[in-house]
Design a protein around this motif. Structure first.
Motif, short mmCIF file in Angstrom:
data_model
loop_
_atom_site.label_atom_id
_atom_site.label_comp_id
_atom_site.label_asym_id
_atom_site.label_seq_id
_atom_site.Cartn_x
_atom_site.Cartn_y
_atom_site.Cartn_z
N MET A 71 39.33 20.41 3.78
CA MET A 71 38.06 20.11 4.44
C MET A 71 37.98 20.89 5.76
SD MET A 71 36.33 18.02 2.57
CE MET A 71 36.61 16.92 1.17
N ALA A 72 36.77 21.17 6.17
CA ALA A 72 36.58 21.92 7.41
C ALA A 72 36.85 21.04 8.61
CB ALA A 72 35.16 22.48 7.46
N ASP A 73 37.22 21.67 9.70
CA ASP A 73 37.46 20.96 10.95
C ASP A 73 36.14 20.49 11.54
OD1 ASP A 73 38.16 20.03 13.38
OD2 ASP A 73 38.87 21.93 14.20
N PRO A 74 35.91 19.18 11.65
CA PRO A 74 34.64 18.70 12.17
C PRO A 74 34.40 19.10 13.60
CG PRO A 74 36.20 16.89 11.96
CD PRO A 74 36.83 18.07 11.35
N GLY A 75 35.46 19.48 14.30
CA GLY A 75 35.29 19.87 15.69
C GLY A 75 34.89 21.31 15.88
N ASN A 76 34.81 22.07 14.78
CA ASN A 76 34.42 23.47 14.86
C ASN A 76 33.06 23.59 15.52
OD1 ASN A 76 33.57 26.18 14.23
ND2 ASN A 76 35.15 26.20 12.63
N SER A 77 32.96 24.50 16.49
CA SER A 77 31.73 24.59 17.27
C SER A 77 30.65 25.42 16.59
CB SER A 77 32.05 25.21 18.65
OG SER A 77 32.63 26.50 18.48
N GLY A 78 30.98 26.15 15.50
CA GLY A 78 29.98 26.97 14.83
C GLY A 78 28.98 26.12 14.06
N LYS A 79 27.93 26.80 13.58
CA LYS A 79 26.91 26.11 12.80
C LYS A 79 27.42 25.79 11.40
CE LYS A 79 23.51 29.01 13.02
NZ LYS A 79 22.13 29.53 12.82
N THR A 80 26.82 24.76 10.80
CA THR A 80 27.18 24.36 9.44
C THR A 80 26.04 24.72 8.50
OG1 THR A 80 28.59 22.55 10.21
CG2 THR A 80 27.77 22.41 7.94
N LEU A 81 26.37 25.45 7.43
CA LEU A 81 25.39 25.79 6.41
C LEU A 81 25.23 24.59 5.47
CD1 LEU A 81 23.61 27.80 4.80
CD2 LEU A 81 25.69 28.45 3.55
N ASN A 82 24.01 24.12 5.33
CA ASN A 82 23.75 22.98 4.45
C ASN A 82 23.36 23.48 3.06
OD1 ASN A 82 23.36 20.07 4.04
ND2 ASN A 82 21.23 20.64 3.69
N PHE A 83 23.98 22.88 2.03
CA PHE A 83 23.74 23.27 0.64
C PHE A 83 23.44 22.00 -0.14
CE2 PHE A 83 24.90 24.92 -3.59
CZ PHE A 83 24.32 26.18 -3.55
N ASN A 84 22.20 21.87 -0.64
CA ASN A 84 21.78 20.63 -1.31
C ASN A 84 22.15 20.65 -2.79
OD1 ASN A 84 20.52 19.47 1.00
ND2 ASN A 84 18.78 20.85 0.72
N VAL A 85 22.87 19.63 -3.21
CA VAL A 85 23.32 19.52 -4.59
C VAL A 85 22.73 18.26 -5.22
CG1 VAL A 85 25.33 19.30 -6.12
CG2 VAL A 85 25.48 20.72 -4.05
N GLY A 86 21.90 18.43 -6.23
CA GLY A 86 21.30 17.29 -6.92
C GLY A 86 22.24 16.76 -7.98
N VAL A 87 22.46 15.45 -7.99
CA VAL A 87 23.32 14.82 -8.99
C VAL A 87 22.41 14.03 -9.93
CG1 VAL A 87 25.35 13.37 -9.35
CG2 VAL A 87 25.09 14.63 -7.20
N LEU A 88 22.19 14.56 -11.12
CA LEU A 88 21.26 13.97 -12.07
C LEU A 88 21.97 13.65 -13.38
CD1 LEU A 88 19.52 16.20 -10.26
CD2 LEU A 88 17.71 15.51 -11.81
N GLY A 89 21.38 12.74 -14.13
CA GLY A 89 21.94 12.40 -15.43
C GLY A 89 21.40 11.09 -15.94
N HIS A 90 21.82 10.73 -17.14
CA HIS A 90 21.38 9.48 -17.78
C HIS A 90 21.89 8.28 -17.00
CE1 HIS A 90 19.84 7.48 -21.42
NE2 HIS A 90 20.79 6.60 -21.22
N VAL A 91 21.18 7.16 -17.11
CA VAL A 91 21.61 5.92 -16.46
C VAL A 91 23.03 5.59 -16.91
CG1 VAL A 91 20.59 4.45 -18.27
CG2 VAL A 91 20.99 3.51 -15.99
N ASP A 92 23.86 5.16 -15.95
CA ASP A 92 25.24 4.75 -16.22
C ASP A 92 26.14 5.90 -16.65
OD1 ASP A 92 27.14 2.72 -16.12
OD2 ASP A 92 27.04 2.39 -18.28
N SER A 93 25.76 7.13 -16.26
CA SER A 93 26.65 8.25 -16.56
C SER A 93 27.69 8.44 -15.47
CB SER A 93 25.84 9.54 -16.74
OG SER A 93 25.10 9.84 -15.56
N GLY A 94 27.55 7.71 -14.35
CA GLY A 94 28.55 7.77 -13.28
C GLY A 94 28.17 8.67 -12.14
N LYS A 95 26.87 8.90 -11.93
CA LYS A 95 26.43 9.81 -10.86
C LYS A 95 26.83 9.30 -9.48
CE LYS A 95 22.16 9.39 -11.95
NZ LYS A 95 22.49 8.33 -12.92
N THR A 96 26.54 8.01 -9.22
CA THR A 96 26.83 7.46 -7.90
C THR A 96 28.32 7.41 -7.64
OG1 THR A 96 24.80 6.15 -8.01
CG2 THR A 96 26.44 5.48 -6.39
N SER A 97 29.10 7.07 -8.64
CA SER A 97 30.56 7.07 -8.49
C SER A 97 31.07 8.46 -8.16
CB SER A 97 31.23 6.57 -9.78
OG SER A 97 30.88 5.23 -10.03
N LEU A 98 30.46 9.46 -8.78
CA LEU A 98 30.86 10.84 -8.49
C LEU A 98 30.53 11.22 -7.06
CD1 LEU A 98 31.91 13.56 -9.65
CD2 LEU A 98 29.53 14.11 -10.17
#
Length: 603
Positions: free
Chosen positions: A1-28
């Motif tokens: 994992m990256a050092d949270p104290g790093n003073s540089g900017k953080t690139l945000n990358f949005n990842v959609g977690v989709l699937g059938h009900v009860d496929s385990g999306k939230t657990s993932l």
């Protein structure tokens, strides 16, 4: 994992977690995330009670920049990469929420229960991904449920099925990875260690790219949660879809017609001075009741419009089985709202678009290799073989009314679909940006049926803010129907005049048709001069005169009718006997369906 104290900017990358009900999306999402936002992980009490996600959940974790991003990101000041996980609901009735979330993701994780395989809602999520997302990774979850001796064989078999399913989609060849996000199921103790997550994180890092982020243009932020903090104000959390915001900016909540000043901005609990497109933020404003806005839009003042109707480009989604018929109602997801709307289809006046009906597209949802993929037509995936989208709509062109959407050449389903549009008339006003994605669905379809509920997609090209748009704006829209009427010549009056019948009903106002051109089946062209008598008969003037052959035929017919009777009977106002070879009269004209005067027009 990256050092949270790093003073540089953080690139945000949005990842959609989709699937059938009860496929385990939230657990993932839980297993992957180190920092949870206010809207993450089923905080809704209904979610906890039912065990499903009822709204979009957001969480994140931060890693060091992958090697392939360092050169591009370094010059932009980024030193770490943050994955923002958008956990979308899988419950059948909440597909509108999925669509709302899918418009803000850079990469899609399609979660599949490795035991159950691809299910109806899984396939719908795949279609949403095709409309909204450039890349995808398939997660085969719950591998702990497979017998250890047969586990790898089962994973290989399901992986092969998924690749076959995706063969004719934009995600052909996408990675498939097997994990157990929550071994033992939701009730298992947290001491159970997830399987395959470190490999998944490395795969996600390899799949990242530098998303196109543009800080120009008006602000548009999709708000998914709103709450108050005592002594500070009201916080709206969401994702910036376009533009940027900064401290002390004035923003508008268009659904409420109110503006507020930005007091502070945070990105995952860290104060920032500004944020831009793609960033997940919390924005604090004062003197605003959070109960007034749970979900919705925040924007630059005056940049969004509230619409009563709109014009869209339209493409049918290949997996939808039914016909798209004019005057039918669909659930329309536009911007961050879903509303019922009446839909009217129209196209360009070509031989294809003149078809009165199109063949139904009876493709089934992908289930297994044999029927997983649609045939290699324009339906291979929703956006294939489509023409470049134009952001403007031309009111100066003429369009032809369609009883339903036309599939392929001549309605056969083969070849590219003709260019088509639709008028959407909303049951209640919607607030949305221009040129936004529009998805039409049949969300009232039986959720247990093996049927795709996503019907069509398009872009909003023109919006009507005036509640009286049917009088103020629609008459500008030149959509017409072609009309064809057939009658017969009853008799000739002189070399330039004939009397016609059976073209109009007795009660028809013939004055509306005076001056319209008609054609006789013998070739002459004439003009309707007016009515004749009280039974719907009419007089036609033939400027060039009747030919000798036509006069002879009419005289012959007249003699047949009067033979054996006295002369006075032939002039009585009653329907004559049908002759064996009558001379036909054809009347063709166009009528613009939004013309309040209902005028008839001929070329």
């Amino acid at each position: 994992m990256a050092d949270p104290g790093n003073s540089g900017k953080t690139l945000n990358f949005n990842v959609g977690v989709l699937g059938h009900v009860d496929s385990g999306k939230t657990s993932l999402a839980k297993a992957l995330s180190s920092t949870a936002s206010t809207a993450a992980f089923d905080k809704n009490p209904q979610s906890k009670e039912r065990g499903i996600t009822l709204d979009l959940g957001f969480s994140s974790f931060t890693v060091d920049l992958p090697e392939h991003l360092k050169e591009d990101c370094g010059v932009r000041g980024y030193s770490s990469l943050q994955f923002t996980l958008v956990d979308c609901p899988g419950h059948a009735s909440l597909i509108r929420t999925i669509i709302g979330g899918a418009q803000i993701i850079d990469l899609m994780l399609l979660v599949v229960d490795v035991v159950k395989g691809l299910q109806t809602q899984t396939a719908e999520c795949l279609l949403i991904g095709e409309l909204t997302c450039p890349r995808m990774v398939v997660i085969l979850n719950k591998i702990d449920l497979l017998p250890s001796t047969k586990r790898q064989a089962a994973i290989d078999k399901m992986s092969k099925r998924m690749h076959k399913t995706l063969e004719n989609t934009r995600f052909k060849g996408c990675p498939v990875i097997a994990v157990a996000a929550k071994p033992g199921g939701p009730e298992a103790p947290d001491t159970e260690v997830p399987q395959g997550l470190s490999e998944l994180i490395e795969l996600l890092k390899a799949q990242t790219y530098l998303p196109r982020r543009d800080s120009s243009g008006p602000l548009l932020m999709a708000v998914d949660h709103c709450f108050s903090i005592r002594g500070q104000g009201t916080v709206m959390t969401g994702t910036i879809l376009q533009g940027a915001l900064a401290l002390n900016d004035t923003v508008e909540i268009p659904s409420l017609k109110v503006t507020r000043k930005v007091k502070s901005v945070q990105m995952f609990r860290q104060p920032v001075g500004s944020a831009m497109q793609g960033d997940r933020v919390g924005v604090c404003v004062t003197q605003f009741d959070p109960k007034l806005l749970e979900r919705g839009m925040v924007c630059t003042p005056g940049s969004l419009r509230t619409l009563h109707a709109g014009l869209i480009s339209v493409r049918k989604i290949g997996y939808f089985r039914g016909a798209l018929t004019t005057r039918s109602k669909f659930h329309i997801t536009v911007g961050h709202e879903t509303v019922m709307a009446k839909v009217s289809f129209f196209g360009l006046p070509t031989p294809t678009s003149l078809s009165s009906a199109a063949a139904n597209d009876n493709q089934s949802l992908p289930q297994a290799p044999a029927d997983a993929s649609p045939t290699e037509t324009n339906s291979a995936h929703p956006l294939s073989k489509s023409s470049p989208l134009d952001k403007t709509f031309c009111f100066d062109r003429e369009y032809i009314y369609q009883e339903e959407y036309v599939n392929g050449q001549s309605g056969t389903g083969e070849g590219p679909n003709p260019e088509q549009w639709a008028l959407l008339e909303f049951e209640r006003p919607v607030t949305c940006p221009s040129f936004c994605l529009v998805i039409g669905s049949k969300l009232d379809t039986d959720i247990h049926a093996n049927a795709c509920r996503l019907a069509f997609q398009g872009r909003l090209l023109e919006g009507f803010e005036d509640k009286g748009y049917t009088e103020s704006t629609l008459p500008r829209l030149k959509v017409y129907k072609t009309k064809q009427r057939e009658g017969q010549v009853e008799r000739v009056t002189d070399d330039y005049t004939v009397i016609g019948r059976n073209l109009f009903k007795k009660e028809t106002n013939l004055q509306l048709f005076v001056g319209l051109k008609v054609r006789l089946s013998t070739g002459e062209q004439g003009v309707i001069e007016g009515g004749f008598g009280q039974s719907g008969k009419f007089k036609i003037r033939v400027p060039e005169g009747l030919s000798a052959e036509t006069k002879q035929q009419l005289t012959s017919n007249s003699k047949k009718k009067t033979k054996g009777g006295n002369k006075t009977e032939s002039v009585k106002e009653e329907e004559p006997k049908t002759d064996s070879h009558p001379i036909g009269i054809s009347l063709s004209f166009k009528r613009y369906i939004f013309d309040p005067h209902k005028k008839m027009v001929q070329s």
